[in-house]
Design a protein around this motif. Structure first.
Motif, PDB file in Angstrom:
ATOM      1  N   PHE A  47       0.852  -1.191   0.000  1.00 28.45           N
ATOM      2  CA  PHE A  47       0.000   0.000   0.000  1.00 28.45           C
ATOM      3  C   PHE A  47       0.892   1.246   0.000  1.00 28.45           C
ATOM      4  CE2 PHE A  47      -2.087  -3.496   2.157  1.00 28.45           C
ATOM      5  CZ  PHE A  47      -3.312  -3.558   1.499  1.00 28.45           C
ATOM      6  N   PRO A  48       1.554   1.515  -1.130  1.00 29.46           N
ATOM      7  CA  PRO A  48       2.547   2.599  -1.196  1.00 29.46           C
ATOM      8  C   PRO A  48       1.969   3.968  -0.866  1.00 29.46           C
ATOM      9  CG  PRO A  48       1.999   1.779  -3.396  1.00 29.46           C
ATOM     10  CD  PRO A  48       1.419   0.807  -2.413  1.00 29.46           C
ATOM     11  N   ASP A  49       0.671   4.175  -1.094  1.00 30.20           N
ATOM     12  CA  ASP A  49       0.071   5.469  -0.779  1.00 30.20           C
ATOM     13  C   ASP A  49       0.034   5.725   0.724  1.00 30.20           C
ATOM     14  OD1 ASP A  49      -1.777   3.295  -0.767  1.00 30.20           O
ATOM     15  OD2 ASP A  49      -3.415   4.727  -0.507  1.00 30.20           O
ATOM     16  N   PHE A  50       0.226   4.672   1.509  1.00 33.08           N
ATOM     17  CA  PHE A  50       0.181   4.799   2.968  1.00 33.08           C
ATOM     18  C   PHE A  50       1.571   4.938   3.576  1.00 33.08           C
ATOM     19  CE2 PHE A  50      -0.786   3.307   7.323  1.00 33.08           C
ATOM     20  CZ  PHE A  50      -1.929   4.035   7.570  1.00 33.08           C
ATOM     21  N   GLN A  51       2.617   4.720   2.785  1.00 33.76           N
ATOM     22  CA  GLN A  51       3.982   4.656   3.300  1.00 33.76           C
ATOM     23  C   GLN A  51       4.450   5.955   3.954  1.00 33.76           C
ATOM     24  OE1 GLN A  51       6.366   1.852   3.170  1.00 33.76           O
ATOM     25  NE2 GLN A  51       4.332   0.960   3.112  1.00 33.76           N
ATOM     26  N   ASP A  52       4.008   7.097   3.422  1.00 38.85           N
ATOM     27  CA  ASP A  52       4.462   8.377   3.976  1.00 38.85           C
ATOM     28  C   ASP A  52       3.945   8.635   5.380  1.00 38.85           C
ATOM     29  OD1 ASP A  52       5.880   8.958   1.702  1.00 38.85           O
ATOM     30  OD2 ASP A  52       4.313  10.210   0.812  1.00 38.85           O
ATOM     31  N   PHE A  53       2.958   7.882   5.800  1.00 40.64           N
ATOM     32  CA  PHE A  53       2.316   8.142   7.092  1.00 40.64           C
ATOM     33  C   PHE A  53       2.881   7.307   8.224  1.00 40.64           C
ATOM     34  CE2 PHE A  53      -1.399   8.839   4.057  1.00 40.64           C
ATOM     35  CZ  PHE A  53      -1.111  10.188   3.900  1.00 40.64           C
ATOM     36  N   ILE A  54       3.814   6.402   7.933  1.00 43.75           N
ATOM     37  CA  ILE A  54       4.409   5.555   8.954  1.00 43.75           C
ATOM     38  C   ILE A  54       5.928   5.633   8.832  1.00 43.75           C
ATOM     39  CG2 ILE A  54       2.418   4.009   8.992  1.00 43.75           C
ATOM     40  CD1 ILE A  54       3.996   2.019   7.330  1.00 43.75           C
ATOM     41  N   PRO A  55       6.666   5.304   9.892  1.00 46.01           N
ATOM     42  CA  PRO A  55       8.127   5.281   9.781  1.00 46.01           C
ATOM     43  C   PRO A  55       8.571   4.241   8.762  1.00 46.01           C
ATOM     44  CG  PRO A  55       7.424   5.221  12.081  1.00 46.01           C
ATOM     45  CD  PRO A  55       6.200   4.992  11.257  1.00 46.01           C
ATOM     46  N   GLU A  56       9.640   4.549   8.068  1.00 41.82           N
ATOM     47  CA  GLU A  56      10.184   3.570   7.121  1.00 41.82           C
ATOM     48  C   GLU A  56      10.779   2.401   7.885  1.00 41.82           C
ATOM     49  OE1 GLU A  56      13.109   3.411   3.189  1.00 41.82           O
ATOM     50  OE2 GLU A  56      12.697   5.320   4.197  1.00 41.82           O
ATOM     51  N   CYS A  57      10.544   1.206   7.374  1.00 44.00           N
ATOM     52  CA  CYS A  57      11.062  -0.007   8.009  1.00 44.00           C
ATOM     53  C   CYS A  57      12.242  -0.541   7.209  1.00 44.00           C
ATOM     54  CB  CYS A  57       9.960  -1.061   8.106  1.00 44.00           C
ATOM     55  SG  CYS A  57      10.491  -2.605   8.873  1.00 44.00           S
ATOM     56  N   TYR A  58      13.350  -0.856   7.893  1.00 44.22           N
ATOM     57  CA  TYR A  58      14.566  -1.324   7.231  1.00 44.22           C
ATOM     58  C   TYR A  58      14.836  -2.800   7.495  1.00 44.22           C
ATOM     59  CZ  TYR A  58      15.201   3.736   7.224  1.00 44.22           C
ATOM     60  OH  TYR A  58      15.016   5.094   7.073  1.00 44.22           O
ATOM     61  N   GLY A  59      13.855  -3.501   8.046  1.00 43.69           N
ATOM     62  CA  GLY A  59      14.055  -4.921   8.325  1.00 43.69           C
ATOM     63  C   GLY A  59      14.276  -5.167   9.808  1.00 43.69           C
ATOM     64  N   THR A  60      14.992  -6.243  10.117  1.00 43.11           N
ATOM     65  CA  THR A  60      15.212  -6.620  11.510  1.00 43.11           C
ATOM     66  C   THR A  60      16.687  -6.853  11.787  1.00 43.11           C
ATOM     67  OG1 THR A  60      14.887  -8.964  10.987  1.00 43.11           O
ATOM     68  CG2 THR A  60      12.949  -7.724  11.702  1.00 43.11           C
ATOM     69  N   VAL A  61      17.047  -6.739  13.060  1.00 43.19           N
ATOM     70  CA  VAL A  61      18.383  -7.101  13.533  1.00 43.19           C
ATOM     71  C   VAL A  61      18.262  -8.478  14.168  1.00 43.19           C
ATOM     72  CG1 VAL A  61      20.274  -6.531  15.090  1.00 43.19           C
ATOM     73  CG2 VAL A  61      19.002  -4.704  13.968  1.00 43.19           C
ATOM     74  N   ARG A  62      19.049  -9.415  13.682  1.00 46.43           N
ATOM     75  CA  ARG A  62      18.995 -10.777  14.197  1.00 46.43           C
ATOM     76  C   ARG A  62      20.391 -11.241  14.621  1.00 46.43           C
ATOM     77  NH1 ARG A  62      14.352 -13.579  12.328  1.00 46.43           N
ATOM     78  NH2 ARG A  62      13.104 -12.375  10.863  1.00 46.43           N
ATOM     79  N   ALA A  63      20.423 -12.124  15.559  1.00 49.13           N
ATOM     80  CA  ALA A  63      21.688 -12.721  15.976  1.00 49.13           C
ATOM     81  C   ALA A  63      21.996 -13.906  15.075  1.00 49.13           C
ATOM     82  CB  ALA A  63      21.619 -13.158  17.432  1.00 49.13           C
TER      83      ALA A  63
END
Length: 338
Positions: A47-63
């Motif tokens: 839902f790219p039209d909604f992306q500007d309204f939330i923080p950008e997500c860069y994935g997760t940090v995993r061990a």
């Protein structure tokens, strides 16, 4: 990587106080979360039209590797999650406070429904009572956290959790005014709820004056416009189920930084509009300073899979009431010269 570690994020005003930053920069916050919140961000890509309204997500940090484990191991806060990765993720999100010198922060919990379908009966009863005993059930919003900077007294005021819980329909407007005008009588009237953090800045050239009226007016108008856009987008996506999510408001509370940003905005308005895209004056790590920002956050109980044709009316009512409250703030500002 060897010099990098995770440190506590001290700007959080609501929630469980477990956000972290990489010690090398403040571009990304690390948030321990359950799979449902990670799924929300992954589904939001559709839902790219909604992306500007939330923080950008860069994935997760995993061990996943020895180097990752070394990084996570440097944070006492994350120790418990290293051994529980099947349940909890360490989500890497855009730090929306980046670019502010003295951010003034407000967390507003939206909607009247505070529990999802997976909650235990005990938690459902507790959340229903919490909604009924606060402004959540009455106007579809509740003040969760508040932190403002008084540029005259040079100190932060962090309002206690009970301040938001004790707000009523009759005085929630005054709470918003206390947030938007931290040197006004509205902020002073509720100082008994605030914990003050004195500023350590000693430079004599820092301006000790309140934020100009025209700046504040512009910020409030931007907030209203953005809230209207988010409201319309939510209505257009009835499948979007927001439960316990918040609107995070931020504006620049430092007078000198606000002056610099205002000047930069005016200069940008004077630039020709037909510049080539590759004629960029700013590198990725040299983002322009911000006057304000507004995002939807906290999706631990939210998802994109509601089987319905109409959005939650209580949630939309909360947005309508918030718009009306901010418009009242503009009126008060004009009437009382705030």
């Amino acid at each position: 990587m060897d010099d990098c570690k995770l440190v506590h994020f001290d700007q959080q005003v609501a929630g469980h106080d477990k956000l972290m930053l990489l010690s090398t920069n403040d571009l990304i916050v690390v948030k321990p979360c359950k799979k449902r919140e990670l799924d929300f961000y992954q589904d939001a890509i559709n839902f790219p039209d909604f992306q500007d309204f939330i923080p950008e997500c860069y994935g997760t940090v995993r061990a996943a590797t020895e180097k990752d484990l070394k990084l996570l191991d440097k944070s006492d806060i994350l120790t418990i999650f290293i051994f529980n990765l099947k349940i909890l993720q360490n989500l890497c999100l855009e730090n929306v406070l980046h670019g502010f010198t003295k951010p003034c922060i407000l967390d507003l919990k939206m909607g009247s429904l505070l529990h999802d379908q997976d909650a235990t009966d005990e938690k459902k009863k507790r959340m229903i009572m919490h909604s009924l005993n606060t402004t959540s059930s009455k106007i579809g919003l509740r003040l969760s956290g508040l932190k403002v900077y008084d540029t005259v007294k040079r100190r932060y005021a962090r309002f206690e959790k009970k301040y938001g819980q004790s707000r009523t329909v009759d005085n929630v407007l005054e709470a918003l005014l206390a947030y938007l005008f931290p040197v006004s009588k509205y902020a002073n009237d509720v100082e008994n709820y605030a914990k003050h953090i004195e500023d350590t800045i000693t430079e004599q050239d820092i301006i000790k004056e309140k934020i100009p009226t025209k700046y504040s007016k512009w910020v409030i108008e931007c907030f209203i416009d953005t809230i209207k856009e988010i409201r319309e987008s939510i209505i257009e996506h009835p499948n979007l189920r927001l439960i316990g999510s918040s609107l995070l408001f931020i504006y620049e509370g430092d007078r000198a930084a606000a002056d610099k940003t205002w000047k930069s905005m005016l200069e940008e308005d004077d630039l020709p509009q037909n510049k080539d895209e590759d004629d960029s004056r700013l590198e990725d790590d040299e983002l322009p300073p911000k006057m304000c920002d507004l995002r939807l956050i906290d999706f631990a109980h939210s998802d994109w899979h509601a089987e319905r044709d109409e959005q939650d009316p209580d949630l939309i009512n909360g947005f309508d009431n918030l718009i009306a409250l901010l418009e009242s703030c503009l009126q008060r500002q004009s009437q009382e010269k705030l």
